[in-house]
Design a protein around this motif. Structure first.
Motif, PDB file in Angstrom:
ATOM      1  N   ASN A   1       0.809  -1.083  -0.074  1.00 27.69           N
ATOM      2  CA  ASN A   1       0.010   0.204   0.057  1.00 27.69           C
ATOM      3  C   ASN A   1       0.884   1.274   0.115  1.00 27.69           C
ATOM      4  OD1 ASN A   1      -2.138   1.995   0.460  1.00 27.69           O
ATOM      5  ND2 ASN A   1      -2.635   1.446   2.383  1.00 27.69           N
ATOM      6  N   THR A   2       1.027   2.206  -1.130  1.00 18.81           N
ATOM      7  CA  THR A   2       1.868   2.995  -1.303  1.00 18.81           C
ATOM      8  C   THR A   2       1.002   4.251  -1.650  1.00 18.81           C
ATOM      9  OG1 THR A   2       3.515   1.665  -2.153  1.00 18.81           O
ATOM     10  CG2 THR A   2       3.773   4.068  -2.757  1.00 18.81           C
ATOM     11  N   ASN A   3       1.058   5.418  -0.447  1.00 19.35           N
ATOM     12  CA  ASN A   3       0.574   6.540  -0.688  1.00 19.35           C
ATOM     13  C   ASN A   3       1.464   7.726  -0.927  1.00 19.35           C
ATOM     14  OD1 ASN A   3      -2.104   5.377  -0.060  1.00 19.35           O
ATOM     15  ND2 ASN A   3      -1.450   5.315   1.973  1.00 19.35           N
ATOM     16  N   ASN A   4       1.681   8.121  -2.080  1.00 17.42           N
ATOM     17  CA  ASN A   4       2.516   9.118  -2.576  1.00 17.42           C
ATOM     18  C   ASN A   4       1.945  10.470  -2.872  1.00 17.42           C
ATOM     19  OD1 ASN A   4       4.813   7.470  -2.505  1.00 17.42           O
ATOM     20  ND2 ASN A   4       4.372   6.762  -4.335  1.00 17.42           N
ATOM     21  N   GLY A   5       2.273  11.681  -2.480  1.00 18.06           N
ATOM     22  CA  GLY A   5       2.091  13.014  -2.805  1.00 18.06           C
ATOM     23  C   GLY A   5       2.577  13.318  -4.410  1.00 18.06           C
ATOM     24  N   VAL A   6       2.918  14.616  -4.472  1.00 14.35           N
ATOM     25  CA  VAL A   6       3.426  14.646  -5.833  1.00 14.35           C
ATOM     26  C   VAL A   6       5.019  14.602  -5.627  1.00 14.35           C
ATOM     27  CG1 VAL A   6       4.159  17.011  -7.110  1.00 14.35           C
ATOM     28  CG2 VAL A   6       2.132  17.235  -5.729  1.00 14.35           C
ATOM     29  N   SER A   7       5.372  13.645  -6.643  1.00 15.72           N
ATOM     30  CA  SER A   7       6.687  13.221  -6.885  1.00 15.72           C
ATOM     31  C   SER A   7       7.300  13.542  -8.172  1.00 15.72           C
ATOM     32  CB  SER A   7       6.476  11.546  -6.889  1.00 15.72           C
ATOM     33  OG  SER A   7       7.832  11.102  -7.038  1.00 15.72           O
ATOM     34  N   ASN A   8       8.628  13.811  -7.985  1.00 15.18           N
ATOM     35  CA  ASN A   8       9.470  14.304  -9.010  1.00 15.18           C
ATOM     36  C   ASN A   8      10.797  13.475  -8.930  1.00 15.18           C
ATOM     37  OD1 ASN A   8      10.740  15.422 -11.186  1.00 15.18           O
ATOM     38  ND2 ASN A   8      10.963  17.440 -10.068  1.00 15.18           N
ATOM     39  N   THR A   9      11.320  12.850 -10.337  1.00 12.92           N
ATOM     40  CA  THR A   9      12.463  12.070 -10.326  1.00 12.92           C
ATOM     41  C   THR A   9      13.457  12.742 -11.195  1.00 12.92           C
ATOM     42  OG1 THR A   9      11.136  10.083 -10.134  1.00 12.92           O
ATOM     43  CG2 THR A   9      13.424  10.015 -10.999  1.00 12.92           C
ATOM     44  N   ASN A  10      14.845  12.936 -10.489  1.00 10.75           N
ATOM     45  CA  ASN A  10      15.754  13.584 -11.098  1.00 10.75           C
ATOM     46  C   ASN A  10      16.407  12.408 -11.915  1.00 10.75           C
ATOM     47  OD1 ASN A  10      17.631  15.429 -11.963  1.00 10.75           O
ATOM     48  ND2 ASN A  10      18.553  15.714  -9.934  1.00 10.75           N
ATOM     49  N   THR A  11      16.656  12.615 -13.345  1.00 12.63           N
ATOM     50  CA  THR A  11      17.365  11.732 -14.236  1.00 12.63           C
ATOM     51  C   THR A  11      18.773  12.197 -14.477  1.00 12.63           C
ATOM     52  OG1 THR A  11      16.188  12.569 -16.037  1.00 12.63           O
ATOM     53  CG2 THR A  11      15.182  10.580 -14.943  1.00 12.63           C
ATOM     54  N   LEU A  12      19.199  13.656 -14.129  1.00 18.40           N
ATOM     55  CA  LEU A  12      20.399  14.063 -14.448  1.00 18.40           C
ATOM     56  C   LEU A  12      21.512  13.065 -13.944  1.00 18.40           C
ATOM     57  CD1 LEU A  12      22.248  16.253 -15.702  1.00 18.40           C
ATOM     58  CD2 LEU A  12      21.772  17.602 -13.633  1.00 18.40           C
ATOM     59  N   ASP A  13      22.648  12.926 -14.684  1.00 20.45           N
ATOM     60  CA  ASP A  13      23.498  11.880 -14.154  1.00 20.45           C
ATOM     61  C   ASP A  13      24.851  12.488 -14.694  1.00 20.45           C
ATOM     62  OD1 ASP A  13      24.985  10.053 -12.909  1.00 20.45           O
ATOM     63  OD2 ASP A  13      24.608   8.562 -14.466  1.00 20.45           O
ATOM     64  N   PRO A  14      25.726  13.490 -14.082  1.00 19.45           N
ATOM     65  CA  PRO A  14      26.946  14.122 -14.483  1.00 19.45           C
ATOM     66  C   PRO A  14      27.988  13.178 -14.625  1.00 19.45           C
ATOM     67  CG  PRO A  14      26.293  14.885 -12.302  1.00 19.45           C
ATOM     68  CD  PRO A  14      25.270  13.981 -12.534  1.00 19.45           C
ATOM     69  N   ASP A  15      28.240  12.095 -13.747  1.00 19.88           N
ATOM     70  CA  ASP A  15      29.315  11.149 -13.600  1.00 19.88           C
ATOM     71  C   ASP A  15      29.192   9.960 -14.478  1.00 19.88           C
ATOM     72  OD1 ASP A  15      27.443   9.936 -12.391  1.00 19.88           O
ATOM     73  OD2 ASP A  15      28.624   9.071 -10.620  1.00 19.88           O
ATOM     74  N   VAL A  16      28.230   9.854 -15.328  1.00 15.20           N
ATOM     75  CA  VAL A  16      27.928   8.893 -16.287  1.00 15.20           C
ATOM     76  C   VAL A  16      28.185   7.478 -15.785  1.00 15.20           C
ATOM     77  CG1 VAL A  16      28.532   8.061 -18.665  1.00 15.20           C
ATOM     78  CG2 VAL A  16      28.754  10.555 -18.036  1.00 15.20           C
ATOM     79  N   PHE A  17      29.315   6.955 -15.412  1.00 16.05           N
ATOM     80  CA  PHE A  17      29.695   5.346 -14.826  1.00 16.05           C
ATOM     81  C   PHE A  17      29.484   5.659 -13.389  1.00 16.05           C
ATOM     82  CE2 PHE A  17      32.177   6.143 -18.660  1.00 16.05           C
ATOM     83  CZ  PHE A  17      31.539   5.345 -19.640  1.00 16.05           C
ATOM     84  N   ASP A  18      28.504   4.633 -12.883  1.00 12.48           N
ATOM     85  CA  ASP A  18      28.182   4.382 -11.367  1.00 12.48           C
ATOM     86  C   ASP A  18      28.905   3.203 -11.024  1.00 12.48           C
ATOM     87  OD1 ASP A  18      26.750   6.848 -11.317  1.00 12.48           O
ATOM     88  OD2 ASP A  18      24.941   5.851 -11.929  1.00 12.48           O
ATOM     89  N   GLN A  19      28.952   2.111 -11.615  1.00 15.98           N
ATOM     90  CA  GLN A  19      29.487   0.907 -11.178  1.00 15.98           C
ATOM     91  C   GLN A  19      29.975   0.147 -12.302  1.00 15.98           C
ATOM     92  OE1 GLN A  19      26.686  -1.848  -9.517  1.00 15.98           O
ATOM     93  NE2 GLN A  19      28.566  -3.194  -9.133  1.00 15.98           N
ATOM     94  N   ASN A  20      31.563   0.442 -12.643  1.00 14.01           N
ATOM     95  CA  ASN A  20      31.787  -0.097 -13.712  1.00 14.01           C
ATOM     96  C   ASN A  20      32.159  -1.822 -13.741  1.00 14.01           C
ATOM     97  OD1 ASN A  20      32.413   2.389 -14.830  1.00 14.01           O
ATOM     98  ND2 ASN A  20      34.420   2.780 -13.822  1.00 14.01           N
TER      99      ASN A  20
END
Length: 72
Positions: free
Chosen positions: A48-67
């Motif tokens: 049971n998930t109750n969320n209000g207004v949600s925004n997802t940031n997809t900006l990824d300046p480092d490009v590689f997270d786990q080589n």
């Protein structure tokens, strides 16, 4: 070292590793990146998930997270 496991429910596995008990060596062989909103990737039998207004940031300046280099 012995382990006792009771009442395990795994309703769905789509890739990855499910390890119950002792393990000597676990290493990722693949890696992926996803951008999902608040509560969208919750898993379980009864959710049971109750969320209000949600925004997802997809900006990824480092490009590689786990080589994936050096994983045997």
């Amino acid at each position: 070292m012995p382990i006792v496991i009771n009442n395990v429910v795994i309703p769905n596995v789509t890739g990855g590793v499910v390890s119950l008990g002792d393990s000597y060596y676990v290493s990722p062989k693949t890696n992926t990146k996803t951008a999902q909103g608040s509560g969208s990737s919750n898993t379980g039998v009864c959710i049971n998930t109750n969320n209000g207004v949600s925004n997802t940031n997809t900006l990824d300046p480092d490009v590689f997270d786990q080589n994936n280099v050096g994983n045997a």
